[in-house]
Design a protein around this motif. Structure first.
Motif, PDB file in Angstrom:
ATOM      1  N   LEU A 109       0.855  -1.177   0.000  1.00 54.33           N
ATOM      2  CA  LEU A 109       0.000   0.000   0.000  1.00 54.33           C
ATOM      3  C   LEU A 109       0.892   1.227   0.000  1.00 54.33           C
ATOM      4  CD1 LEU A 109      -2.715  -1.002   2.627  1.00 54.33           C
ATOM      5  CD2 LEU A 109      -3.093  -0.632   0.192  1.00 54.33           C
ATOM      6  N   TRP A 110       0.532   2.233  -0.773  1.00 53.73           N
ATOM      7  CA  TRP A 110       1.387   3.403  -0.945  1.00 53.73           C
ATOM      8  C   TRP A 110       0.534   4.650  -1.010  1.00 53.73           C
ATOM      9  CZ3 TRP A 110       1.896   7.346  -4.450  1.00 53.73           C
ATOM     10  CH2 TRP A 110       3.117   8.023  -4.492  1.00 53.73           C
ATOM     11  N   SER A 111       1.052   5.760  -0.496  1.00 58.49           N
ATOM     12  CA  SER A 111       0.349   7.035  -0.626  1.00 58.49           C
ATOM     13  C   SER A 111       1.366   8.157  -0.652  1.00 58.49           C
ATOM     14  CB  SER A 111      -0.639   7.247   0.526  1.00 58.49           C
ATOM     15  OG  SER A 111       0.041   7.347   1.769  1.00 58.49           O
ATOM     16  N   GLY A 112       0.976   9.284  -1.224  1.00 54.07           N
ATOM     17  CA  GLY A 112       1.850  10.437  -1.282  1.00 54.07           C
ATOM     18  C   GLY A 112       1.032  11.692  -1.478  1.00 54.07           C
ATOM     19  N   GLU A 113       1.641  12.835  -1.194  1.00 51.66           N
ATOM     20  CA  GLU A 113       0.928  14.095  -1.387  1.00 51.66           C
ATOM     21  C   GLU A 113       1.907  15.248  -1.524  1.00 51.66           C
ATOM     22  OE1 GLU A 113      -0.257  15.719   2.985  1.00 51.66           O
ATOM     23  OE2 GLU A 113      -1.458  14.067   2.202  1.00 51.66           O
ATOM     24  N   ALA A 114       1.435  16.294  -2.214  1.00 52.08           N
ATOM     25  CA  ALA A 114       2.194  17.537  -2.361  1.00 52.08           C
ATOM     26  C   ALA A 114       1.215  18.690  -2.245  1.00 52.08           C
ATOM     27  CB  ALA A 114       2.914  17.577  -3.707  1.00 52.08           C
ATOM     28  N   SER A 115       1.626  19.749  -1.585  1.00 52.29           N
ATOM     29  CA  SER A 115       0.741  20.878  -1.318  1.00 52.29           C
ATOM     30  C   SER A 115       0.558  21.750  -2.553  1.00 52.29           C
ATOM     31  CB  SER A 115       1.306  21.728  -0.178  1.00 52.29           C
ATOM     32  OG  SER A 115       1.416  20.969   1.006  1.00 52.29           O
ATOM     33  N   GLY A 116      -0.587  22.429  -2.625  1.00 57.22           N
ATOM     34  CA  GLY A 116      -0.858  23.351  -3.707  1.00 57.22           C
ATOM     35  C   GLY A 116       0.070  24.550  -3.664  1.00 57.22           C
ATOM     36  N   GLY A 117       0.352  25.113  -4.837  1.00 61.19           N
ATOM     37  CA  GLY A 117       1.233  26.275  -4.929  1.00 61.19           C
ATOM     38  C   GLY A 117       2.701  25.927  -5.013  1.00 61.19           C
ATOM     39  N   VAL A 118       3.036  24.629  -4.916  1.00 60.14           N
ATOM     40  CA  VAL A 118       4.439  24.197  -4.936  1.00 60.14           C
ATOM     41  C   VAL A 118       4.907  24.019  -6.378  1.00 60.14           C
ATOM     42  CG1 VAL A 118       6.020  22.319  -4.338  1.00 60.14           C
ATOM     43  CG2 VAL A 118       4.294  23.066  -2.693  1.00 60.14           C
ATOM     44  N   ARG A 119       6.080  24.558  -6.704  1.00 61.60           N
ATOM     45  CA  ARG A 119       6.695  24.338  -8.012  1.00 61.60           C
ATOM     46  C   ARG A 119       7.391  22.984  -7.982  1.00 61.60           C
ATOM     47  NH1 ARG A 119      10.148  26.414 -12.089  1.00 61.60           N
ATOM     48  NH2 ARG A 119      10.392  24.643 -13.517  1.00 61.60           N
ATOM     49  N   MET A 120       6.947  22.065  -8.826  1.00 55.11           N
ATOM     50  CA  MET A 120       7.545  20.743  -8.900  1.00 55.11           C
ATOM     51  C   MET A 120       8.429  20.659 -10.133  1.00 55.11           C
ATOM     52  SD  MET A 120       6.653  19.088  -6.239  1.00 55.11           S
ATOM     53  CE  MET A 120       7.374  17.550  -6.776  1.00 55.11           C
ATOM     54  N   PHE A 121       9.688  20.342  -9.909  1.00 51.59           N
ATOM     55  CA  PHE A 121      10.642  20.134 -10.991  1.00 51.59           C
ATOM     56  C   PHE A 121      11.422  18.893 -10.594  1.00 51.59           C
ATOM     57  CE2 PHE A 121      14.494  21.663 -13.514  1.00 51.59           C
ATOM     58  CZ  PHE A 121      13.890  21.430 -14.750  1.00 51.59           C
ATOM     59  N   ALA A 122      10.910  17.738 -10.990  1.00 56.37           N
ATOM     60  CA  ALA A 122      11.450  16.472 -10.497  1.00 56.37           C
ATOM     61  C   ALA A 122      11.305  15.391 -11.560  1.00 56.37           C
ATOM     62  CB  ALA A 122      10.735  16.046  -9.220  1.00 56.37           C
ATOM     63  N   ALA A 123      12.287  14.515 -11.611  1.00 53.67           N
ATOM     64  CA  ALA A 123      12.274  13.384 -12.531  1.00 53.67           C
ATOM     65  C   ALA A 123      12.045  12.107 -11.730  1.00 53.67           C
ATOM     66  CB  ALA A 123      13.596  13.298 -13.287  1.00 53.67           C
ATOM     67  N   GLY A 124      11.024  11.352 -12.101  1.00 51.31           N
ATOM     68  CA  GLY A 124      10.734  10.095 -11.430  1.00 51.31           C
ATOM     69  C   GLY A 124      11.014   8.913 -12.342  1.00 51.31           C
ATOM     70  N   LEU A 125      11.678   7.900 -11.819  1.00 53.65           N
ATOM     71  CA  LEU A 125      11.972   6.674 -12.571  1.00 53.65           C
ATOM     72  C   LEU A 125      11.498   5.482 -11.765  1.00 53.65           C
ATOM     73  CD1 LEU A 125      15.608   7.536 -13.719  1.00 53.65           C
ATOM     74  CD2 LEU A 125      13.570   7.499 -15.172  1.00 53.65           C
ATOM     75  N   ALA A 126      10.674   4.625 -12.377  1.00 54.57           N
ATOM     76  CA  ALA A 126      10.140   3.445 -11.700  1.00 54.57           C
ATOM     77  C   ALA A 126      10.557   2.200 -12.474  1.00 54.57           C
ATOM     78  CB  ALA A 126       8.614   3.531 -11.613  1.00 54.57           C
ATOM     79  N   PHE A 127      11.356   1.359 -11.824  1.00 53.63           N
ATOM     80  CA  PHE A 127      11.867   0.137 -12.444  1.00 53.63           C
ATOM     81  C   PHE A 127      11.156  -1.075 -11.827  1.00 53.63           C
ATOM     82  CE2 PHE A 127      15.198   3.304 -12.610  1.00 53.63           C
ATOM     83  CZ  PHE A 127      15.741   3.174 -13.870  1.00 53.63           C
TER      84      PHE A 127
END
Length: 307
Positions: free
Chosen positions: A99-117
């Motif tokens: 089971l997995w969960s995540g969150e990010a707040s509004g107004g946040v600048r996201m500049f991120a690279a995600g890699l899922a293997f």
């Protein structure tokens, strides 16, 4: 038609603070790279509101390189999980679905690279031994660590997020960078895992303290008491706790109480007053203020519509 996220999730939801589905928004920034066999998520935007994701994530290795932005996520049972911020790498390895969960707040600048293997890709690339060595024991099914990103990895992530090529040339470049990032990250993470195993006795005591907090959130815990039970001086207890879990013991307790209250509102439909009591607040207004400061939205927004 199979959703691209089904390559790494058995079940998943992505929604905003109003309960509106956002899966399609994020799907448009995801790409499957046949070589080395991974999902690449390009995050380069400003969140217009809080985004939350949850589901059952498959076994595999998951890497997020954060150049700008902040948030949290990870296996659902461990509430601290991981927290990410600027110029960091989050590495999560799972031996079996979680089971997995995540969150990010509004107004946040996201500049991120995600890699899922996925685990099948790890095995096909001949990295099964390195992958298994990340786990502290045969009984451990997860490994999560946040690291300072080396300049080389930051440079590759930047080029993946803002490629200067197009067409087949761009895909080849993305694949080459993904392969190199995997090789470098699994090596760095392996060294960190070895260091943690060397100090495993202290880690077990700290995990026992964390589990005791989780089991009785209403208890009026004191740092001196927690340090005594961990067998660590009070002066160094928070340093060790923060190193192990990313936050101080008092911050952890406050976060756990707020998140437990939030989950109770969503899953059990309790009132805001009841949630305030659950989180240890005698005044619902103080609870609402703390809740909004922590999550970026009011507790009333947790009353999401049914799927």
């Amino acid at each position: 038609m199979t959703h691209i996220y089904h390559r790494i999730f058995d079940q998943f939801r992505v929604f905003d603070s109003e309960g509106v589905s956002r899966e399609d928004d994020f799907e448009g920034t995801a790409q499957w790279l046949e070589s080395p066999g991974c999902l690449f998520q390009r995050n380069n935007f400003i969140l217009d509101r809080m985004i939350r994701s949850e589901g059952v994530i498959k076994a595999g290795l998951f890497v997020t390189i954060v150049l700008k932005g902040s948030g949290q996520g990870g296996p659902h049972r461990d509430v601290t999980r991981f927290r990410y911020s600027e110029n960091s790498i989050v590495v999560m390895a799972l031996r079996k679905p979680q089971l997995w969960s995540g969150e990010a707040s509004g107004g946040v600048r996201m500049f991120a690279a995600g890699l899922a293997f996925p685990k099948a890709s790890i095995d096909r690339l001949g990295l099964q031994r390195e992958f298994l060595e990340l786990f502290s024991s045969a009984q451990s099914d997860e490994f999560v660590v946040t690291l300072k990103a080396p300049p080389r990895i930051l440079a590759m992530a930047t080029e993946m997020l803002s490629p200067t090529l197009d067409g087949r040339a761009e895909e080849l470049l993305l694949s080459a960078h993904a392969m190199e990032i995997l090789a470098r990250v699994i090596s760095i993470a392996g060294k960190r895992a070895s260091m943690e195993m060397a100090g495993d006795h202290k880690q077990r005591r700290l995990r026992a303290i964390r589990d005791a907090i989780d089991a009785d959130l209403r208890r009026p815990w004191k740092v001196s008491q927690l340090a005594r039970e961990a067998g660590i001086s009070r002066r160094s207890f928070n340093t060790h706790f923060r190193r192990a879990f990313g936050v101080s013991a008092s911050e952890y307790l406050r976060t756990r109480r707020l998140e437990s209250a939030r989950d109770a509102i969503i899953e059990q439909g309790i009132s805001i007053n009841e949630a305030a009591y659950l989180a240890g607040y005698g005044n619902p207004a103080n609870f609402a203020t703390a809740f909004r400061k922590h999550f970026g939205y009011a507790p009333s927004r947790c009353r999401l519509p049914p799927n």
